[in-house]
Design a protein around this motif. Structure first.
Motif, PDB file in Angstrom:
ATOM      1  N   VAL A  93      13.289 -41.541  -8.252  1.00  0.00           N
ATOM      2  CA  VAL A  93      14.105 -40.415  -7.788  1.00  0.00           C
ATOM      3  C   VAL A  93      13.617 -40.019  -6.407  1.00  0.00           C
ATOM      4  CG1 VAL A  93      14.810 -38.037  -8.239  1.00  0.00           C
ATOM      5  CG2 VAL A  93      14.435 -39.604 -10.155  1.00  0.00           C
ATOM      6  N   GLU A  94      14.552 -39.901  -5.473  1.00  0.00           N
ATOM      7  CA  GLU A  94      14.223 -39.460  -4.117  1.00  0.00           C
ATOM      8  C   GLU A  94      15.006 -38.205  -3.781  1.00  0.00           C
ATOM      9  OE1 GLU A  94      12.954 -43.212  -1.350  1.00  0.00           O
ATOM     10  OE2 GLU A  94      15.030 -42.549  -1.288  1.00  0.00           O
ATOM     11  N   TYR A  95      14.366 -37.355  -3.001  1.00  0.00           N
ATOM     12  CA  TYR A  95      14.978 -36.124  -2.538  1.00  0.00           C
ATOM     13  C   TYR A  95      15.149 -36.191  -1.028  1.00  0.00           C
ATOM     14  CZ  TYR A  95      13.864 -34.389  -7.156  1.00  0.00           C
ATOM     15  OH  TYR A  95      13.790 -34.223  -8.520  1.00  0.00           O
ATOM     16  N   THR A  96      16.314 -35.784  -0.560  1.00  0.00           N
ATOM     17  CA  THR A  96      16.598 -35.712   0.869  1.00  0.00           C
ATOM     18  C   THR A  96      17.343 -34.408   1.145  1.00  0.00           C
ATOM     19  OG1 THR A  96      18.680 -36.911   0.565  1.00  0.00           O
ATOM     20  CG2 THR A  96      16.755 -38.224   1.231  1.00  0.00           C
ATOM     21  N   LEU A  97      17.411 -34.058   2.413  1.00  0.00           N
ATOM     22  CA  LEU A  97      18.155 -32.869   2.814  1.00  0.00           C
ATOM     23  C   LEU A  97      19.623 -33.211   3.002  1.00  0.00           C
ATOM     24  CD1 LEU A  97      15.748 -31.394   5.511  1.00  0.00           C
ATOM     25  CD2 LEU A  97      16.110 -30.554   3.183  1.00  0.00           C
ATOM     26  N   THR A  98      20.480 -32.282   2.640  1.00  0.00           N
ATOM     27  CA  THR A  98      21.887 -32.376   2.996  1.00  0.00           C
ATOM     28  C   THR A  98      22.015 -31.899   4.441  1.00  0.00           C
ATOM     29  OG1 THR A  98      22.331 -30.108   2.308  1.00  0.00           O
ATOM     30  CG2 THR A  98      22.591 -31.841   0.614  1.00  0.00           C
TER      31      THR A  98
END
Length: 132
Positions: A93-98
């Motif tokens: 799972v990766e998190y990025t900014l919108t």
């Protein structure tokens, strides 16, 4: 100074403008999520690029797993963070900014720079306050 407010995205009445100073404004909980200790740090850390949960937890030193998970869920719900599950074994799972999250994080980082740059003044003010 007058704050320019864009139209509200409120589901109750979309013709109303967002006004964070109004008690029932829907922007208040979003602001609370963004400017919370962990929300601010997670958003600014994500400006560096995509993070897996464990790496982000190491970057945001001191946050518990539970608190980071809750913070990321709130930021995802508010449209600031994107969570992507990669179908690998084990799942990744990766998190990025919108785009919105990137804009908010940029402004938060500017605030952090101002604070860090002026810590000698803050320390002097704190010492003076204690003496009074």
């Amino acid at each position: 100074m007058t704050i320019q407010r864009p139209p509200s995205a409120s589901t109750d009445d979309p013709t109303l403008e967002a006004d964070v100073f109004a008690r029932n404004c829907t922007s208040r909980p979003v602001l609370q999520n963004v400017v919370s200790r962990w929300g601010t740090l997670a958003l600014v850390a994500l400006r560096e690029g995509p993070y897996r949960f464990s790496a982000l937890r190491r970057r945001v030193d001191g946050v518990s797993e539970r608190m980071l998970s809750q913070t990321l869920q709130a930021l995802e719900r508010d449209g600031m963070v994107h969570r992507e599950v990669h179908e690998t074994i084990p799942p990744r799972v990766e998190y990025t900014l919108t785009d919105l999250g990137a804009e908010v994080a940029e402004r938060l980082e500017s605030l952090i720079v101002v604070l860090e740059t002026n810590m000698p003044q803050v320390h002097a003010a704190q010492a003076a306050y204690r003496r009074d």
